[in-house]
Scaffold this active site. Sequence first.
Site, short mmCIF file in Angstrom:
data_model
loop_
_atom_site.label_atom_id
_atom_site.label_comp_id
_atom_site.label_asym_id
_atom_site.label_seq_id
_atom_site.Cartn_x
_atom_site.Cartn_y
_atom_site.Cartn_z
N HIS A 294 0.80 -1.24 0.00
CA HIS A 294 0.00 0.00 0.00
C HIS A 294 0.83 1.29 0.00
O HIS A 294 0.65 2.17 0.85
CB HIS A 294 -1.00 -0.01 1.16
N ASN B 68 -6.52 -7.31 -4.82
CA ASN B 68 -7.79 -6.69 -5.22
C ASN B 68 -7.61 -5.22 -5.59
O ASN B 68 -8.44 -4.66 -6.31
CB ASN B 68 -8.84 -6.85 -4.12
N HIS B 69 -6.50 -4.59 -5.14
CA HIS B 69 -6.26 -3.20 -5.53
C HIS B 69 -5.58 -3.07 -6.89
O HIS B 69 -5.45 -1.96 -7.40
CB HIS B 69 -5.45 -2.47 -4.46
MN LIG Z 1 -6.43 -6.36 -0.31
#
Ligand SMILES: [Mn+2]
Length: 279
Positions: free
Chosen positions: A51, A109-110
């Site tokens: 992230h 999923n990102h």
């Molecule tokens: Mn995720």
Amino acid sequence: MHLAKQVLQGKTDLTSEEIEQLVGTLRDQYKGLLNVVETPRRNVYYVGDLHGELHSAQAAHKLLQDSRDASMVFLGDYADRGPQQVETINLVFSLAIEYPKRVIALRGNHESDDIARTYGFYNAVKSKYSPDVFDIYCSGFKVLPLAGLSSNGIFSCHGGIPEGVETLDQIQEVDRFHEKIQNPIAFQLTWNDPSEGDFRFSPNWRGSGSRIYGRLAFNEFAESFELNLMFRAHQVFPEGVQTFFDGKLISVFSSAYNNRVKPKIVHLRDGLKIDLIQI
Ligand SMILES: [Mn+2]
């Protein structure tokens, strides 16, 4: 010098053209890979959600430099949310390009057009470059494999077990080459979460299409795929790691997430032994 190598040596200020070149190289390298790629049996580092925390990606890079026969599986979620999203994804892609036999970058999923548009990556790319550059990154998302499997029964993916999947072919037959993750099996591999309950599947608070897999689903999947261990990421745990199902499933998170997490990388050693590395 090769662009990926320059990034590994600290180059962070890429031009739009260089990003196009970097992502294009990754696409060429990854487009022929199966949805489930073969991963090494031992001496593998599993890296969870990054992230946009460049510091964590750099820590992963250092582990690879320090142990030349080690491999690394990145479990997805490279950008969105964090402070250095472009730099982090460039570093992961460069590691994948530079060490094709040692590094694999899976899809989280990102790594999907719609999610990356909503949770920060689109704005980060647009403010620094342009919407066209965001589209270039999305063209890289769609080649990323969905899961890893080793010959000694170690499965890895970002989220987890998809409902209704009993054979490897069912995953291999998925058409993953879309910017947005839509196929139900691909979606669940990147979105699902585990729970210790004695059930198969239940609805997930994350929303429609995503499921929670319980002990029964895990045991049946593990038996069908002859699994000894499974690694996944996707969920925030304060210690950066959490085990499920008598230690057979290990969930890892590798970013600090505004000091909510003590980020970890998991090292799989000989004999299915696990070491936790604090970043
Ligand atoms: Mn995720």
